[in-house]
Design an enzyme around this catalytic site. Structure first.
Site, PDB file in Angstrom:
ATOM      1  N   LYS A  69     101.538 100.067 -52.094  1.00  0.00           N
ATOM      2  CA  LYS A  69     100.837  99.869 -50.822  1.00  0.00           C
ATOM      3  C   LYS A  69      99.480 100.584 -50.885  1.00  0.00           C
ATOM      4  O   LYS A  69      99.381 101.688 -51.449  1.00  0.00           O
ATOM      5  CB  LYS A  69     101.685 100.437 -49.682  1.00  0.00           C
ATOM      6  CG  LYS A  69     101.175 100.100 -48.284  1.00  0.00           C
ATOM      7  CD  LYS A  69     102.141 100.638 -47.221  1.00  0.00           C
ATOM      8  CE  LYS A  69     101.695 100.280 -45.820  1.00  0.00           C
ATOM      9  NZ  LYS A  69     102.623 100.816 -44.791  1.00  0.00           N
ATOM     10  N   SER A 144     103.827  97.340 -41.408  1.00  0.00           N
ATOM     11  CA  SER A 144     102.532  97.281 -42.056  1.00  0.00           C
ATOM     12  C   SER A 144     102.611  97.064 -43.573  1.00  0.00           C
ATOM     13  O   SER A 144     101.621  96.648 -44.174  1.00  0.00           O
ATOM     14  CB  SER A 144     101.772  98.580 -41.768  1.00  0.00           C
ATOM     15  OG  SER A 144     102.421  99.676 -42.364  1.00  0.00           O
ATOM     16  N   SER A 168     107.663 100.310 -40.846  1.00  0.00           N
ATOM     17  CA  SER A 168     106.722  99.578 -41.691  1.00  0.00           C
ATOM     18  C   SER A 168     107.240  99.162 -43.064  1.00  0.00           C
ATOM     19  O   SER A 168     106.599  98.376 -43.750  1.00  0.00           O
ATOM     20  CB  SER A 168     105.433 100.381 -41.874  1.00  0.00           C
ATOM     21  OG  SER A 168     104.599 100.207 -40.749  1.00  0.00           O
TER      22      SER A 168
END
Lengths: 473, 477
Positions: A69, A144, A168
């Site tokens: 990420k 996210s 997330s």
């Protein structure tokens, strides 16, 4: 993932060829799952991994392609947090988890798309455009960590790292039909994770199966003296063979099956619970009275911490800077106005307000007290059960354009995932079915702090008896 | 404004003398090239996290115990949020509603009496970087070497009633910081900084007046001046029934007055909240006991001991304990030669002077204690005049030679030969017939004048004791 690790050793499969094939697929993909692909450096790492394999290195991660990420710092590889503010920012150091992965000769294949500074549940707030759901490119992969989830689901990597502040990792795992773990707070070092809400953030693994997740989790967990909130002792060894579920009690929070829950989701989750019962687990209903305040408490605490954590993006030392020939205030205003997107600004304002003189007691302080009560509810629940189970999200993946202008409805979708962050306990999401449109549905399991062994053991056994995690988009 | 009472509280920041910074491993060091002692943590790079320096905690505990505070086994760090370019994270890590130490006091002597000043709290925090404004090209450079340097903030109760008392408190506090080896305590370099809260009221009033906050007082002298100015300013407002406005004022040393800070700069809402990156600070009883057991002697105790043990005057004792290094130097000398008063005198005047010239400290000066005591012994034995000894000391400080070698190099040796001195005395008396007459008429104090002249013609080589004996012998006969 583990299958590939085996084939690296038993067949003539080369990590270099595999990486080239994956990079090819990534370049051809229109899911926008990656913000930055790690080309040459990744190939060097794969070459090195090949050598390690030849030398007989038996670590399962050698040569596997891990997507990261884009809020986890990678030395020399741009780390943007999907923000204009850091669009060109190249960290001078590796996050602790990246160091651990490199040491094990895993290959960092690229940096995945996400909501800006991890604030959101759609990846629509990314300054690099939204990632798309491999099951339906017109829908969100969730967020996210949406890019990581999409990359895993679409086979654009072997596994991925995400971060979870209020869901997330689990929410996009649910939307993309993969398995994702939010570990116990403090079990994975946050050093090098760009902070959103420091008391809630936790890095975690995302992969196709609970077994893959367990292996990646084992690789990144452990005490790190550079993170003062890092735990000294973690969970007991995780049984990769799964666990006997007979004698295990699974609690189900009654309020998790109330208004707002999609019917298909409810049906699949109840079916998943039945599978656990068939495997010998006892399923009991529970009441956790304070959990309904989770969203309210979270949306005070997380923005409050975020408003402080994001103060460093001021245009002075790195990142975007505008209007620096005029006065300081103007530079701050121009830089931060242009550098941050709407959702980030909304949360900075919310958080600033919640911490302001005269409001602190009513908002931040009160929210912290509620947090304590929620943790207490969960602790008490775990005195009567080993795991808690329920849906991960009340709905399945929705269209990319939906709910963009309705932050409140979006925030309410975090209702099932937030309690684990507030209490610091581990939780995972794994596939348990599909809705009428063929979109994946996630089942969430929560365990007491540092009991990832039980959490992952139960998930592995579940997956040994179901096929949902094997279905590909 | 007679009869008006001033109420003063001080906030003192002192940099702690640790090897590394408060929350990272960068050296805590002064005067290096800009931005050389920095890392992701003290630059506030994305993803970096603080780790508390245990030594800083220990030093703060030591100070807390010395100031008679309660040291809390559990305290909290908090974030103080504000934007400024030299504050890299956009917040300062400090302690707010749960500080490390509370409720202490310090006794200070001012105006001939002892006053007890309450210490409200001592807490740990990190320093910011330094902004270097270049007015000429309208640019500002920022040095982050200071960013993350550990600080203690010491807050007094409003127990101080005059600028002199404030100054006495600060000097005593600074001396304690030095003797505990907690801080360097140099105000001019900013390792020791002071702000003040000031209000005035009519005697007998139990409520406090509206206070102003004074900043930018970067020397003891400026603290006294700024407080005196502000007290009289508020007193004249009070006298003419005008209100004191609560505001922050900057002391302008050049204009010798206080000026209000721009309201934009002071209208901060710091939005304090608990620092989520650091767990509560736990200081266990064992650490507190260990620090208490290894507590160095406090300056007030040491001063009293020097008076008792070495027979020094209050003044000499105070001079000798100016820094712990000087006091240690003195004690080492005293262990070599039993002449404490002479040694104290030589240290506080001549040694301090030559160290000042060479930029040395008692630890670095080439005049080691054994060399100074050798010099003092030569003077006491009459083999060197005081004047010559000063010259010899200057040489020793430059070359590192012992007194004998320095004397040889300088060609100085006390004139021990009586005939030689007698000849010089005769010459001087012959050259000053008027003074000789007046001496003989009874003005015998003039003996000193003749000795002085003898020292002059012999370039200080004559033994003054011998010279005065011969002067008296000749003139009295």
């Amino acid at each position: 993932m583990l299958d590939k690790a085996r084939r690296f050793r038993t067949e003539d499969l080369s990590p270099v060829d595999e990486l080239e094939r994956l990079l090819e697929r990534c370049r051809a993909s229109d899911l926008n799952a990656y913000i930055t692909l790690n080309g040459d450096e990744a190939l060097d790492a794969a070459e090195q991994a090949l050598q390690r394999l030849d030398e007989g290195d038996d670590d399962p991660l050698v040569g596997l392609a891990i997507a990261v990420k884009d809020n986890i710092c990678t030395k020399g590889l741009r780390t943007t947090c999907a923000s204009r503010m850091l669009a060109d920012y190249v960290p001078p150091y590796d996050a602790h988890v990246i160091r651990l992965l490199r040491r094990k000769n895993a290959v960092i294949i690229g940096k995945t798309n996400m909501d800006e500074f991890a604030m959101g549940s759609t990846t629509v707030t990314s300054a690099f455009g939204p990632a798309r759901n491999p099951w339906d490119p017109m829908r969100t992969p969730g967020g996210s960590s949406g890019g990581s989830a999409a990359a895993v689901a679409a086979g654009l990597c072997d596994a991925a790292l995400g971060s979870d502040t209020g869901g997330s990792i689990r929410q996009p795992a649910s939307f993309c039909g993969i398995t994702g773990l939010k570990p116990t707070y403090g079990s994975v070092s946050r050093y090098g994770l760009v902070a959103f809400a420091s008391s809630l953030d936790q890095i975690g693994p995302m992969a196709r199966s609970a077994r893959d997740v367990a292996v990646l989790f084992d690789a990144i967990r452990g005490h790190d003296p550079r993170d003062s909130t890092s735990a000294e002792a973690g969970c007991p060894p995780i049984p990769l063979e799964g666990m006997d579920l007979r004698g295990i009690t699974i609690g189900v929070c009654r309020s998790f099956f109330s208004e707002g829950l999609d019917r298909d989701v409810e049906r699949s989750v109840r079916h998943g619970l039945a599978v656990f019962e068939d495997l010998g687990a006892k399923v009991v209903d529970m009441d956790l009275p304070h959990l309904r305040y989770s969203v309210a408490a979270y949306y005070l605490i997380a923005p409050a911490e975020a408003s402080s954590n994001l103060a460093r993006y001021d245009g002075v030392r790195y990142g975007l800077r505008l209007c620096d020939e005029r006065d300081l205030m103007e530079m701050y205003l121009a830089t931060r106005s242009a550098g941050f997107g709407d959702e980030v600004k909304r949360r900075i304002m919310l958080g600033t307000y919640a911490l302001s003189a005269g409001y602190y007691e009513a908002y931040y302080h009160k929210a912290s007290q509620v947090r304590t009560l929620i943790a207490k509810d969960l602790r008490e629940a775990f005195s009567r059960c080993d795991l808690l189970a329920g849906p991960t999200v009340p709905v399945t993946a929705f269209g990319l354009g939906e709910m963009v202008d309705d932050p409140l409805s979006l925030y309410l979708l975090d209702i099932y995932t937030i309690p684990a962050n507030l209490a610091g306990i581990p939780a995972l999401s794994m596939p348990c079915g599909f809705d009428g449109r063929g979109l994946p549905i996630g089942l969430q399991l929560m365990a007491p702090g540092h009991r990832e062994d039980v959490l992952l053991g139960a998930a592995m056994t579940f997956q040994d008896h179901t096929r949902y995690h094997e279905v590909r988009p | 404004m007679r009869g008006i009472e001033a109420v003063i509280g001080l906030e003192v920041h002192a940099q702690l003398k640790t090897k590394t910074k408060m929350f990272c491993g960068c050296p805590n060091s002064f005067g290096q090239e800009l931005n050389t002692f920095t890392c992701p943590v003290c630059l506030g790079l994305p993803g970096a996290l603080p780790v508390l320096n245990a030594k800083a905690v220990e030093l703060a505990v030591r100070l807390g115990l010395a100031l008679n505070c309660r040291v809390h086994e559990r305290s909290l760090f908090a974030r103080k949020n504000y934007f400024y370019p030299d504050l890299p994270k956009g917040y300062q890590i400090t302690q707010y509603d749960s500080p490390l130490c509370t409720g202490g006091y310090l006794d200070v002597e001012a105006g001939g009496e002892t006053r007890r000043i309450g210490i409200r709290r001592i807490h740990l925090e990190e320093d910011a970087g330094r902004s270097l404004h270049d007015e000429a090209c309208k640019r500002t450079r920022i040095d982050f070497n200071r960013s993350g340097v550990p600080l203690v903030e010491i807050v007094t109760e409003p127990d101080i009633s005059s600028p002199e008392e404030a100054s006495a408190f600060l000097k005593e506090l600074r001396s304690i910081l030095l003797h505990l080896r907690v801080s360097e305590g140099t105000m001019e370099e900013g390792t020791f900084r002071c702000d003040a809260n000031v209000s005035v009221r009519m005697p007998g009033d139990s409520t406090l007046g509206v206070r102003t906050e004074l900043k930018n007082m970067n020397s003891f002298k400026n603290v006294r001046r700024a407080l005196a100015y502000e007290i009289s300013r508020q007193a004249s407002l009070l006298a003419s029934s005008r209100p004191v406005v609560q505001e922050t004022l900057l002391w302008s040393a050049s204009a010798r007055r206080t000026v209000p800070m721009r309201s934009k700069e002071e209208s901060h809402d710091y939005r304090y909240f608990p620092e989520p990156d650091l767990p509560p600070l736990l200081v266990d009883r064992m650490l507190i006991d260990r620090v208490r057991a290894s507590m160095p002697e406090l300056p007030s105790e040491r001063r009293r001991r020097f008076m008792r043990q070495y027979g020094l005057s209050d003044y000499d004792a105070s001079q000798v304990i100016a820094t712990p290094e000087l006091a240690d130097y003195f004690e080492e000398c005293c262990s070599l030669v039993d002449a404490p008063t002479d040694i104290a005198h030589w240290i506080t005047t001549e040694l301090v002077r030559v160290m000042g010239e060479s930029g040395d400290t008692p630890l670095t000066t080439r005049v080691r204690p054994s060399m100074l005591t050798a010099l003092v012994s030569l003077v006491k034995a009459g083999r060197l005049s005081g004047l010559m000894a000063k010259e010899v000391l200057g040489r020793m400080s430059k070359t590192g030679e012992d007194p004998a070698a320095a004397m040889e190099d300088l060609g100085v040796e006390q004139m021990g030969d009586e005939d030689e001195i007698r000849a010089a005395v005769r010459g001087v008396i012959d050259a000053h017939p008027d003074e000789a007459r007046r001496y003989r008429e009874g003005k015998t104090q003039l003996a000193g004048f003749f000795v002085g002249e003898v020292m002059k013609v012999t370039s200080g080589r004559a033994d003054p004791k011998l010279a005065i004996r011969i002067v008296r012998e000749i003139l009295d006969s």
